[in-house]
Motif scaffolding. Structure first.
Motif, PDB file in Angstrom:
ATOM      1  N   LEU A 103     -17.839   9.012  15.400  1.00  7.30           N
ATOM      2  CA  LEU A 103     -16.455   9.482  15.445  1.00  7.30           C
ATOM      3  C   LEU A 103     -15.525   8.563  14.676  1.00  7.30           C
ATOM      4  N   ASP A 104     -14.451   9.155  14.126  1.00  8.84           N
ATOM      5  CA  ASP A 104     -13.427   8.328  13.509  1.00  8.84           C
ATOM      6  C   ASP A 104     -12.422   7.898  14.578  1.00  8.84           C
ATOM      7  N   ASN A 105     -11.308   7.287  14.152  1.00  5.65           N
ATOM      8  CA  ASN A 105     -10.387   6.752  15.143  1.00  5.65           C
ATOM      9  C   ASN A 105      -9.562   7.814  15.850  1.00  5.65           C
ATOM     10  N   HIS A 106      -9.701   9.073  15.454  1.00  4.39           N
ATOM     11  CA  HIS A 106      -9.083  10.180  16.180  1.00  4.39           C
ATOM     12  C   HIS A 106     -10.148  11.016  16.906  1.00  4.39           C
ATOM     13  N   PHE A 107     -11.353  10.464  17.010  1.00  7.41           N
ATOM     14  CA  PHE A 107     -12.471  11.131  17.688  1.00  7.41           C
ATOM     15  C   PHE A 107     -12.884  12.428  16.991  1.00  7.41           C
ATOM     16  N   MET A 108     -12.711  12.467  15.654  1.00  5.98           N
ATOM     17  CA  MET A 108     -13.275  13.555  14.864  1.00  5.98           C
ATOM     18  C   MET A 108     -14.671  13.131  14.410  1.00  5.98           C
ATOM     19  N   LEU A 109     -15.625  14.062  14.484  1.00  4.84           N
ATOM     20  CA  LEU A 109     -16.968  13.759  14.022  1.00  4.84           C
ATOM     21  C   LEU A 109     -16.947  13.541  12.515  1.00  4.84           C
ATOM     22  N   ARG A 110     -17.439  12.401  12.102  1.00  3.79           N
ATOM     23  CA  ARG A 110     -17.388  12.055  10.683  1.00  3.79           C
ATOM     24  C   ARG A 110     -18.161  13.061   9.839  1.00  3.79           C
ATOM     25  N   SER A 111     -19.215  13.620  10.390  1.00  4.46           N
ATOM     26  CA  SER A 111     -20.063  14.533   9.628  1.00  4.46           C
ATOM     27  C   SER A 111     -19.562  15.972   9.676  1.00  4.46           C
ATOM     28  N   ARG A 112     -18.546  16.255  10.514  1.00  6.40           N
ATOM     29  CA  ARG A 112     -18.084  17.634  10.670  1.00  6.40           C
ATOM     30  C   ARG A 112     -16.562  17.677  10.722  1.00  6.40           C
ATOM     31  N   ARG A 158      -5.688  13.062  24.501  1.00  8.45           N
ATOM     32  CA  ARG A 158      -4.427  13.000  23.740  1.00  8.45           C
ATOM     33  C   ARG A 158      -4.674  12.550  22.298  1.00  8.45           C
ATOM     34  N   THR A 159      -5.518  11.528  22.113  1.00  2.15           N
ATOM     35  CA  THR A 159      -5.800  11.046  20.759  1.00  2.15           C
ATOM     36  C   THR A 159      -6.488  12.114  19.925  1.00  2.15           C
ATOM     37  N   ALA A 160      -7.425  12.843  20.518  1.00  3.98           N
ATOM     38  CA  ALA A 160      -8.077  13.931  19.785  1.00  3.98           C
ATOM     39  C   ALA A 160      -7.063  15.010  19.417  1.00  3.98           C
ATOM     40  N   GLY A 161      -6.149  15.326  20.339  1.00  7.78           N
ATOM     41  CA  GLY A 161      -5.122  16.322  20.040  1.00  7.78           C
ATOM     42  C   GLY A 161      -4.226  15.891  18.902  1.00  7.78           C
ATOM     43  N   LEU A 162      -3.824  14.624  18.888  1.00  8.42           N
ATOM     44  CA  LEU A 162      -3.021  14.105  17.780  1.00  8.42           C
ATOM     45  C   LEU A 162      -3.817  14.144  16.480  1.00  8.42           C
ATOM     46  N   GLY A 163      -5.120  13.878  16.585  1.00  4.44           N
ATOM     47  CA  GLY A 163      -5.966  13.933  15.400  1.00  4.44           C
ATOM     48  C   GLY A 163      -6.057  15.332  14.823  1.00  4.44           C
ATOM     49  N   VAL A 164      -6.140  16.342  15.706  1.00  5.30           N
ATOM     50  CA  VAL A 164      -6.156  17.729  15.241  1.00  5.30           C
ATOM     51  C   VAL A 164      -4.874  18.043  14.481  1.00  5.30           C
ATOM     52  N   ALA A 165      -3.731  17.675  15.072  1.00  7.98           N
ATOM     53  CA  ALA A 165      -2.448  17.959  14.429  1.00  7.98           C
ATOM     54  C   ALA A 165      -2.356  17.272  13.062  1.00  7.98           C
ATOM     55  N   GLU A 166      -2.822  16.025  13.003  1.00  7.38           N
ATOM     56  CA  GLU A 166      -2.773  15.295  11.728  1.00  7.38           C
ATOM     57  C   GLU A 166      -3.716  15.934  10.712  1.00  7.38           C
ATOM     58  N   TRP A 167      -4.907  16.315  11.153  1.00  3.12           N
ATOM     59  CA  TRP A 167      -5.879  16.914  10.246  1.00  3.12           C
ATOM     60  C   TRP A 167      -5.381  18.256   9.723  1.00  3.12           C
ATOM     61  N   LEU A 168      -4.797  19.073  10.588  1.00  5.22           N
ATOM     62  CA  LEU A 168      -4.296  20.380  10.150  1.00  5.22           C
ATOM     63  C   LEU A 168      -3.126  20.221   9.186  1.00  5.22           C
ATOM     64  N   ALA A 169      -2.338  19.192   9.382  1.00  6.19           N
ATOM     65  CA  ALA A 169      -1.211  18.978   8.488  1.00  6.19           C
ATOM     66  C   ALA A 169      -1.667  18.704   7.051  1.00  6.19           C
ATOM     67  N   GLY A 170      -2.887  18.204   6.916  1.00  5.76           N
ATOM     68  CA  GLY A 170      -3.396  17.916   5.580  1.00  5.76           C
ATOM     69  C   GLY A 170      -4.374  18.935   5.068  1.00  5.76           C
TER      70      GLY A 170
END
Length: 407
Positions: free
Chosen positions: A350-359, A388-400
């Protein structure tokens, strides 16, 4: 053709999943929470039967090391949403909290249901959709979610997905770890019980007489660490808060050596030197049971434990035996009775937003991840914080990311 408007899928309606859903919805995204059970947050509600220990009041420099080997991976999430923030969140839902004498923090209601009702109402007001009896069955080759529903299998194509399906403890409440089979190619650590009791062999007389009896004001020692608290005698062994605090090293020792010896101090308020003169007095015809009760102030269950040790061949003097009575633990209780579990998705995946690096676009949080912590508020705190961190990661990822077109 897929004509669904863009949305984020959260799989699992426990504390981590609901916190991820709230965070994503607050960022302005449509969210659907899929839960395979008929109602949400069943394990959360079960935790509420014991008062719902939300978190702990100790400072972060003492709090974070409770996560042992996972501290480095969880620290940023917990520091970004620390105990004070969790308290403020609960109080914003109308749930006043208080701090107990042990430093543990509880809702004033001492149960989970009022908080959960208020939380679900907030999520509903945010437009979050909760779909029950929807079981994740993996991905299609093109990345769609396969969901088993009462109406049959459905395919859904979210813009991002958060996995929050729990670990493998108390499987009857919904978290059974079966989801791991759907994540081929993702490194996993095997599930193990955590915060659990242990099996040991009692005599039939002791078991019949003392099953279910609490051991109060005791201390337990293993591998140089001593914990004061309480425990309870079970038909198969011993469990309770003081045992849970040492359960991880005890479990690992049993795995390595086939057994572990836990030392039980029946009178932690007195040292052996103080006990010795009392126990050197002649019995004057008293039975051992009566003598130990009068001279050492031991309750019946503690006397029974001393007698068990003597019958098993213990040769230590009585003062030493009372201060360090050996309990040979043979096996941990299984996942079906453990409060929590170790194992799950390896943190290095996982990265620092708990996103799977491979997916890219696939996040995970809560007890699905490979971490464990003692009881005392640390379990729920990490579930909320990682959600909460995963949710923030989703928002950041979708923004890009460009929004995928229908089709």
């Amino acid at each position: 053709m897929n004509t669904e408007p863009p949305f984020v899928a959260v799989l699992g309606a426990g504390p981590a999943g609901l916190m991820a859903a709230e965070t994503i919805a607050t960022a302005g995204h449509a969210v659907r929470v899929y839960e395979r059970m008929p109602s949400p947050a069943r394990k959360f509600l079960m935790a509420g039967r014991g008062g719902l220990n939300l978190t702990h009041s100790e400072p972060l420099e003492a709090f974070l090391p409770r996560y042992a080997g996972a501290e480095a991976a969880l620290a940023a999430a917990i520091c970004a949403f620390p105990p004070d923030a969790l308290v403020g969140w609960a109080e914003a839902l109308g749930q006043e909290v208080f701090t107990g004498s042990s430093g543990r923090i509880f809702p004033r209601a001492l149960k989970a249901s009022p908080l959960l009702r208020a939380w679900l109402a907030r999520l509903d007001a945010q437009g979050v959709r909760l779909l029950l009896r929807h079981e994740w069955r993996g991905f299609t080759p093109d990345g769609a979610l396969r969901l088993g529903t009462p109406e049959g299998e459905q395919l859904h194509r979210p813009a991002a997905t958060v996995l929050a399906m729990g670990g493998a403890s108390w499987p009857r409440l919904g978290s059974d770890g079966r989801w791991a089979a759907q994540l081929s190619g993702v490194a996993m650590q095997p599930f193990q019980p955590s915060n659990m009791g242990f099996r040991l062999t009692w005599s039939a007389i002791f078991r019949t007489k003392f099953e279910g009896t609490p051991l109060k004001r005791i201390a337990l020692t293993f591998a140089g660490r001593t914990v004061r608290g309480e425990a309870i005698v079970t038909a198969q062994g011993i469990e309770g808060g003081a045992v849970y605090a040492l359960s991880a090293p005890l479990r690992d020792a049993i795995a390595a050596h086939g057994h572990a010896t836990l030392l039980l101090d029946l009178r932690p308020d007195l040292d052996a030197a103080t006990l010795a003169p009392k126990l050197d007095e002649p019995r004057r015809g008293q039975s051992l049971s009566t003598f130990l009760r009068k001279a050492a102030g031991l309750p019946p269950v503690a006397i029974g434990l001393v007698q068990e040790a003597l019958h098993a061949g213990a040769t230590a003097p009585l003062p030493a035996l009372i201060k360090a009575l050996p309990l040979r633990l043979e096996a941990p209780q299984g996942l079906d009775r453990a409060i929590s579990s170790a194992g799950g998705i390896a943190l290095g995946e996982l990265d620092n937003h708990f996103m799977l690096r491979s997916r890219p676009g696939l996040f995970a949080c809560g007890e699905m991840l490979d971490w464990e912590a003692p009881t005392g508020g640390y379990l729920l705190q990490a579930c909320f914080a990682t959600g909460r961190t995963a949710g923030l990661g989703v928002a950041e990822w979708l923004a890009g990311q460009p929004v995928p077109p229908p089709g």
